[in-house]
Design a protein around this motif. Structure first.
Motif, PDB file in Angstrom:
ATOM      1  N   LYS B  48       0.823  -1.216   0.000  1.00 53.26           N
ATOM      2  CA  LYS B  48       0.000   0.000   0.000  1.00 53.26           C
ATOM      3  C   LYS B  48       0.852   1.259   0.000  1.00 53.26           C
ATOM      4  O   LYS B  48       0.491   2.263  -0.612  1.00 53.26           O
ATOM      5  CB  LYS B  48      -0.932  -0.001   1.213  1.00 53.26           C
ATOM      6  N   GLU B  53      -1.283   4.137  -1.675  1.00 55.45           N
ATOM      7  CA  GLU B  53      -2.566   4.075  -0.977  1.00 55.45           C
ATOM      8  C   GLU B  53      -2.421   4.489   0.492  1.00 55.45           C
ATOM      9  O   GLU B  53      -3.346   5.020   1.089  1.00 55.45           O
ATOM     10  CB  GLU B  53      -3.154   2.658  -1.083  1.00 55.45           C
ATOM     11  N   LEU B  54      -1.249   4.241   1.031  1.00 57.40           N
ATOM     12  CA  LEU B  54      -0.939   4.675   2.397  1.00 57.40           C
ATOM     13  C   LEU B  54       0.309   5.536   2.353  1.00 57.40           C
ATOM     14  O   LEU B  54       1.158   5.357   1.490  1.00 57.40           O
ATOM     15  CB  LEU B  54      -0.654   3.472   3.289  1.00 57.40           C
ATOM     16  N   ILE B  82      -1.995  -3.185 -10.187  1.00 58.17           N
ATOM     17  CA  ILE B  82      -2.144  -3.617  -8.792  1.00 58.17           C
ATOM     18  C   ILE B  82      -3.209  -4.707  -8.665  1.00 58.17           C
ATOM     19  O   ILE B  82      -4.321  -4.558  -9.160  1.00 58.17           O
ATOM     20  CB  ILE B  82      -2.576  -2.432  -7.892  1.00 58.17           C
ATOM     21  N   SER B  84      -4.784  -6.088  -5.433  1.00 59.05           N
ATOM     22  CA  SER B  84      -4.786  -5.936  -3.974  1.00 59.05           C
ATOM     23  C   SER B  84      -5.335  -7.190  -3.323  1.00 59.05           C
ATOM     24  O   SER B  84      -5.917  -8.038  -3.983  1.00 59.05           O
ATOM     25  CB  SER B  84      -5.665  -4.755  -3.558  1.00 59.05           C
ATOM     26  N   ASP B  85      -5.168  -7.266  -1.995  1.00 64.60           N
ATOM     27  CA  ASP B  85      -5.649  -8.456  -1.295  1.00 64.60           C
ATOM     28  C   ASP B  85      -7.171  -8.518  -1.275  1.00 64.60           C
ATOM     29  O   ASP B  85      -7.735  -9.588  -1.184  1.00 64.60           O
ATOM     30  CB  ASP B  85      -5.067  -8.562   0.114  1.00 64.60           C
ATOM     31  N   ASN B  86      -7.844  -7.365  -1.360  1.00 59.69           N
ATOM     32  CA  ASN B  86      -9.297  -7.464  -1.521  1.00 59.69           C
ATOM     33  C   ASN B  86      -9.826  -6.575  -2.646  1.00 59.69           C
ATOM     34  O   ASN B  86     -10.754  -5.808  -2.475  1.00 59.69           O
ATOM     35  CB  ASN B  86     -10.032  -7.213  -0.204  1.00 59.69           C
ATOM     36  N   ALA B  88     -11.851  -5.914  -6.070  1.00 64.12           N
ATOM     37  CA  ALA B  88     -13.170  -6.442  -6.399  1.00 64.12           C
ATOM     38  C   ALA B  88     -13.560  -6.068  -7.817  1.00 64.12           C
ATOM     39  O   ALA B  88     -12.994  -5.170  -8.424  1.00 64.12           O
ATOM     40  CB  ALA B  88     -14.197  -5.905  -5.416  1.00 64.12           C
ATOM     41  N   LEU B  89     -14.553  -6.801  -8.316  1.00 65.97           N
ATOM     42  CA  LEU B  89     -15.041  -6.583  -9.678  1.00 65.97           C
ATOM     43  C   LEU B  89     -16.485  -6.098  -9.623  1.00 65.97           C
ATOM     44  O   LEU B  89     -17.148  -6.212  -8.591  1.00 65.97           O
ATOM     45  CB  LEU B  89     -14.982  -7.900 -10.443  1.00 65.97           C
ATOM     46  N   LYS B 145      -7.133  -7.807 -14.922  1.00 57.92           N
ATOM     47  CA  LYS B 145      -7.369  -6.371 -14.733  1.00 57.92           C
ATOM     48  C   LYS B 145      -6.071  -5.640 -14.397  1.00 57.92           C
ATOM     49  O   LYS B 145      -5.826  -4.541 -14.881  1.00 57.92           O
ATOM     50  CB  LYS B 145      -8.395  -6.173 -13.609  1.00 57.92           C
TER      51      LYS B 145
END
Ligand SMILES: Nc1ncnc2c1ncn2[C@@H]1O[C@H](COP(=O)(O)OP(=O)(O)O)[C@@H](O)[C@H]1O
Ligand SMILES: [Mg+2]
Lengths: 230, 282
Positions: B48, B53-54, B82, B84-86, B88-89, B145
């Motif tokens: 992140k 993101e952080l 990227i 990421s661990d969560n 989404a689509l 993606k």
């Protein structure tokens, strides 16, 4: 800001909107209301009833639609993917606003066509309606930035609907002419619009414009807060 | 610059706890770099920070010659991918429409969609609605993606954790192909086999600090006892040190035809991690 990215968001959200039953129901509400009114009686509808339709459209389609779309992006964690992409928050919000604007326009035009009313076909009311749209849209964006789940949106949409969408209903609360609530409510955007039809005054438009500026400041503060939340 | 990622003295503290402490490393251009560690060790936090993101608490971060203060720029964002661990689509949309959105956002040609769908083995599912797909398929779309715009550098946070072995092999092959074409890959995993197979270099992260860093094979050699494990034809097992004084004994055993198997000690990356931290990697 980038038109290609705005276009991509618009296209995506248009597809999503069409596949989302909850969102699709919203533009139907004012059309249904208009249909009921058109059956009710003969002759011209009172202005305030027309503005109930306008208020219903703007709160149920514009504000609520925007909020729901943002809430869903937050809840399903898809907003993160958009933010990670080259799209700016402005691109995202504008793309969504265009979708909401399109559905608002369609819903409003059909409703007013059902009523066969041409009260709004003049410069002043059209400017007023556009300002009013911006007001409700900005409210939707501001609140939507903070709404973490679709389930929460109804808690926010109710006050917006009753305070700003259905302001003329305050008449039915029997508060009496001198009540402070009624005096304050008279300055609310929809009340000013109704006023404008009686007086043809530009002051009313000015007051609505001030509401838009206030909503813009509210949205701006929300944006600032969201972008510094770390 | 030679390096795709350059990190020094990185520290990230949240309100109540320190997630990353004094982390320094670099990733060379063209490399597959693995950040390995158990859950909660700070892998996601590191990604992140590297993707903007952080914000780090202290330390210097430079990615693709871009300083952390410019991670927000369009130019930087279009050069990285990227997962990421969560991530989404859009569940209501088709696989194709999901990828189309990101193709357009990144300014990539739409022809890329079919190429990348082939890479993740989903060519025949392009018109399916995402909500109807399995978790493993969704993970592969997310990977598509992340790669659809042919980024210079990709960050993959546990890319294969939700996948079954058949798909993992497929994804690994895809990542190797991508890497051969020049993409730098930064991935996190707690799968030691994956790291051994894919990564040019790995860093072991535990409690927010790097415990060891290097080429997987070299690390396995470094932490080897170098002993020989010998099994005889009479099923006797014993261990002999890698020492010249044992040379005659081993030679004699082989000469007498008594050796069933002979292996030098080569710990897995998991063994090395256990040795260093006292923790299993799960
Ligand atoms: N937003 C946050 N607020 C507070 N603590 C956090 C936050 N994100 C991560 N942490 C903490 O930082 C540590 C590292 O987390 P993380 O980077 O997610 O580890 P990993 O990805 O290796 O499992 C954990 O102890 C976690 O609880
Ligand atoms: Mg993680």
């Amino acid at each position: 800001m980038n038109t290609q990215r705005i276009g991509a968001i618009f296209e995506k959200d248009l597809k999503e909107f069409r596949k989302n039953m909850m969102l699709l129901m919203m533009p139907v509400i004012p059309i249904f209301l208009a249909f009921m009114y058109s059956r009710m009686g003969e002759g011209e509808l009172p202005i305030f009833l027309l503005y109930l339709i306008v208020g219903a459209t703007y709160s149920a389609v514009t504000t609520s639609g925007m909020m729901t779309m943002m809430a869903e992006e937050n809840e399903k964690k898809t907003l993160r993917g958009l933010i990670q992409s080259p799209a700016s928050l402005a691109d995202i919000l504008i793309g969504k606003s265009l979708v909401v604007g399109l559905f608002t326009l369609v819903s409003l035009i059909i409703s007013l066509a059902i009523l066969g009313n041409d009260t709004f076909l003049a410069v002043q009311p059209i400017i007023g309606l556009i300002l009013l749209f911006l007001f409700f849209l900005l409210l939707g964006i501001g609140i939507g930035l903070f709404t973490k789940s679709v389930a929460n949106t109804s808690a926010y949409i109710m006050p917006v609907m009753f305070l700003f969408g259905f302001t003329p209903m305050i008449e039915f609360l029997n508060l009496g002419e001198d009540s402070i609530a009624i005096k304050i409510a008279d300055y609310f955007p929809i009340m000013q619009m109704i006023d404008m039809h009686e007086t043809n005054s530009w002051t009313a438009i000015g007051i609505v414009a001030i509401w838009v500026i206030a909503a813009a400041i509210f949205t701006f503060i929300c944006l600032k807060k969201v972008s510094t939340d770390n | 610059m030679e390096n795709a990622i350059q990190v020094s003295g990185l520290r990230k503290a949240f309100d109540q706890q320190v997630a990353i402490e004094d982390v320094s490393f670099h990733v060379k251009k063209g490399e597959i770099f693995g950040l390995l560690g158990p859950s909660g060790s700070g892998k996601t936090t590191t990604i992140k920070i590297l993707t903007g993101e952080l914000e780090q608490t202290t330390g210097d971060v430079c990615v693709l010659d871009t300083d952390a203060s410019s991670f927000d720029s369009t130019q930087f964002k279009s050069k990285i991918g990227i997962l990421s661990d969560n991530s989404a689509l859009y569940e209501r949309l088709t696989v194709y429409d999901n990828l189309k959105l990101f193709c357009k956002l990144y300014g990539a040609p739409l022809e890329r969609i079919d190429v990348i769908l082939d890479d993740v083995n989903l060519k025949n599912d392009r018109n399916k609605v995402v909500s109807k797909l399995s978790k493993g398929m969704k993970q592969r779309i997310l990977l598509a993606k992340a790669l659809v715009h042919q980024p210079d550098l990709v960050f993959l946070d546990e890319p294969t954790s939700a996948l079954d072995p058949g798909n993992v092999i497929h994804i690994h092959r895809g990542l190797q192909k991508l890497n051969e074409a020049g993409t730098t890959i930064f991935l996190t995993t707690h799968d030691m086999e994956e790291a051994t197979k894919l990564c040019d270099r790995v860093a072991f992260l535990d409690n927010g600090t790097i415990q060891e860093l290097g080429n997987p094979d070299e690390l396995r050699f470094k932490y080897s006892s170098h002993d020989f494990h010998i099994e005889t034809t009479t099923n006797e097992k014993f261990v002999l040190g890698n020492d010249s004084k044992n040379a005659d004994q081993i030679r004699d055993l082989i000469a007498a035809g008594k050796v069933k198997s002979i292996q030098s000690d080569k710990p897995t990356l998991g063994d090395v991690f256990l040795k260093l931290t006292g923790k299993e990697l799960v």
